[in-house]
Enzyme design. Structure first.
Site, PDB file in Angstrom:
ATOM      1  N   GLY A 192      18.546  69.079  23.854  1.00 42.58           N
ATOM      2  CA  GLY A 192      19.525  67.882  23.615  1.00 42.58           C
ATOM      3  C   GLY A 192      20.914  68.291  23.901  1.00 42.58           C
ATOM      4  N   SER A 193      21.165  69.197  24.762  1.00 44.35           N
ATOM      5  CA  SER A 193      22.566  69.316  25.063  1.00 44.35           C
ATOM      6  C   SER A 193      23.187  68.326  25.613  1.00 44.35           C
ATOM      7  CB  SER A 193      22.747  70.907  25.673  1.00 44.35           C
ATOM      8  OG  SER A 193      22.477  70.796  26.925  1.00 44.35           O
ATOM      9  N   ASN A 239      19.260  58.353  34.612  1.00 46.77           N
ATOM     10  CA  ASN A 239      18.925  59.784  34.471  1.00 46.77           C
ATOM     11  C   ASN A 239      19.744  60.666  34.870  1.00 46.77           C
ATOM     12  OD1 ASN A 239      16.735  61.845  33.905  1.00 46.77           O
ATOM     13  ND2 ASN A 239      16.488  61.814  36.002  1.00 46.77           N
ATOM     14  N   HIS A 259      19.879  64.558  36.615  1.00 42.58           N
ATOM     15  CA  HIS A 259      18.907  65.585  37.113  1.00 42.58           C
ATOM     16  C   HIS A 259      19.663  66.502  37.702  1.00 42.58           C
ATOM     17  CE1 HIS A 259      15.475  66.773  39.585  1.00 42.58           C
ATOM     18  NE2 HIS A 259      16.087  67.053  40.423  1.00 42.58           N
ATOM     19  N   GLU A 264      10.913  53.631  40.344  1.00 39.95           N
ATOM     20  CA  GLU A 264       9.529  53.919  40.396  1.00 39.95           C
ATOM     21  C   GLU A 264       9.435  55.254  41.135  1.00 39.95           C
ATOM     22  OE1 GLU A 264       5.398  52.301  41.450  1.00 39.95           O
ATOM     23  OE2 GLU A 264       7.115  50.901  41.391  1.00 39.95           O
TER      24      GLU A 264
HETATM   25  C1  GAR Z   1      18.918  69.264  31.899  1.00 40.60           C
HETATM   26  O1  GAR Z   1      19.498  70.382  32.845  1.00 40.60           O
HETATM   27  C2  GAR Z   1      18.726  68.130  32.528  1.00 40.60           C
HETATM   28  O2  GAR Z   1      19.285  67.948  33.794  1.00 40.60           O
HETATM   29  C3  GAR Z   1      17.371  68.341  33.003  1.00 40.60           C
HETATM   30  O3  GAR Z   1      16.618  69.013  31.792  1.00 40.60           O
HETATM   31  C4  GAR Z   1      17.830  69.662  31.185  1.00 40.60           C
HETATM   32  C5  GAR Z   1      17.929  69.145  29.759  1.00 40.60           C
HETATM   33  O4  GAR Z   1      18.900  69.865  28.928  1.00 40.60           O
HETATM   34  N1  GAR Z   1      16.446  66.929  33.399  1.00 40.60           N
HETATM   35  C6  GAR Z   1      15.555  67.353  34.265  1.00 40.60           C
HETATM   36  O5  GAR Z   1      15.333  68.283  34.712  1.00 40.60           O
HETATM   37  C7  GAR Z   1      15.001  65.866  34.426  1.00 40.60           C
HETATM   38  N2  GAR Z   1      14.090  65.690  35.596  1.00 40.60           N
HETATM   39  P1  GAR Z   1      19.335  69.308  27.553  1.00 40.60           P
HETATM   40  O6  GAR Z   1      17.901  68.915  26.748  1.00 40.60           O
HETATM   41  O7  GAR Z   1      19.990  70.488  26.910  1.00 40.60           O
HETATM   42  O8  GAR Z   1      20.286  67.973  27.734  1.00 40.60           O
END
Ligand code: GAR
Length: 194
Positions: free
Chosen positions: A19-20, A114, A116, A149
């Site tokens: 959750g950062s 989102n 990524h 999608e």
């Molecule tokens: C982040 O780096 C985000 O970009 C990635 O997961 C991490 C979550 O970190 N998301 C993905 O890979 C989506 N495909 P967080 O929980 O600390 O925000």
């Protein structure tokens, strides 16, 4: 006369873990001039640290474990139902690690985004940093995009870039990109609010 502040965009933030990025949105929403406010956090992992962050910020957090449902659609319907209790304009996936089907995406198309951790269209999917290093890339970064999608294929809203340095491990690169993610998500919401 002081200007009447315009109505803020209502956000739902979907998380699965640490959750950062949620925290970066919580912090941004505390700024008086930020054009959005978080109405609810939805998490699909009961053990996720992000739930604690939501609680500490005094935000409603709905935990819906995908494991409690026999199909993706049933899980998604439970999320749709939960969201309908709040006044949401935009859903932000922030480390939400479930692939969504059209059952969820279609009603929120154009209002579901989102983050990524790669410079899309490069390195869709998982292990983005490891793959970028292995491919000999000199640059990496993060992308905020609309969710469609096709996984990690929706229209790009914004990207932030970082260099890949010679002896970078995937963890080194992940940390450098994450710093930019925390700037990018609030920036993207400001952009969309305009
Ligand atoms: C982040 O780096 C985000 O970009 C990635 O997961 C991490 C979550 O970190 N998301 C993905 O890979 C989506 N495909 P967080 O929980 O600390 O925000």
């Amino acid at each position: 006369m002081p200007e009447t502040p315009s109505r803020k965009i209502g956000l739902a933030v979907l998380i699965s873990g640490r959750g950062s990025n949620l925290q970066s949105l919580i912090d941004a929403c505390r700024l008086p001039d930020f054009p959005a406010e978080i109405k609810v956090v939805v998490c699909n992992k009961p053990e996720a640290y992000g739930i604690e962050r939501a609680k500490q910020a005094g935000l409603p957090c709905v935990v819906i474990s995908h494991k409690d449902f026999s199909s993706r659609e049933a899980f998604e319907q439970a999320m749709l139902n939960a969201l309908s209790d709040y006044d949401i304009d935009l859903i932000c996936q922030a480390g939400f690690m479930r692939i969504l089907t059209p059952h969820f995406i279609t009603p929120w198309a154009g209002r579901l985004i989102n983050i990524h951790p790669s410079l899309l269209p490069k390195f869709k999917g998982l292990h983005t940093h490891e793959r970028a290093i292995e491919a000999g890339e000199t640059e990496a970064g993060c992308t905020i995009h609309y969710v469609t999608e096709g996984v990690d294929e929706g229209e790009i809203i914004l990207q932030r870039r970082v260099p890949i340095l010679e002896h970078d491990t995937p963890d080194d690169l992940a940390a450098r990109v994450l710093e930019q993610e925390h700037i990018a998500y609030p920036e993207a919401i400001r952009l969309l609010a305009k």
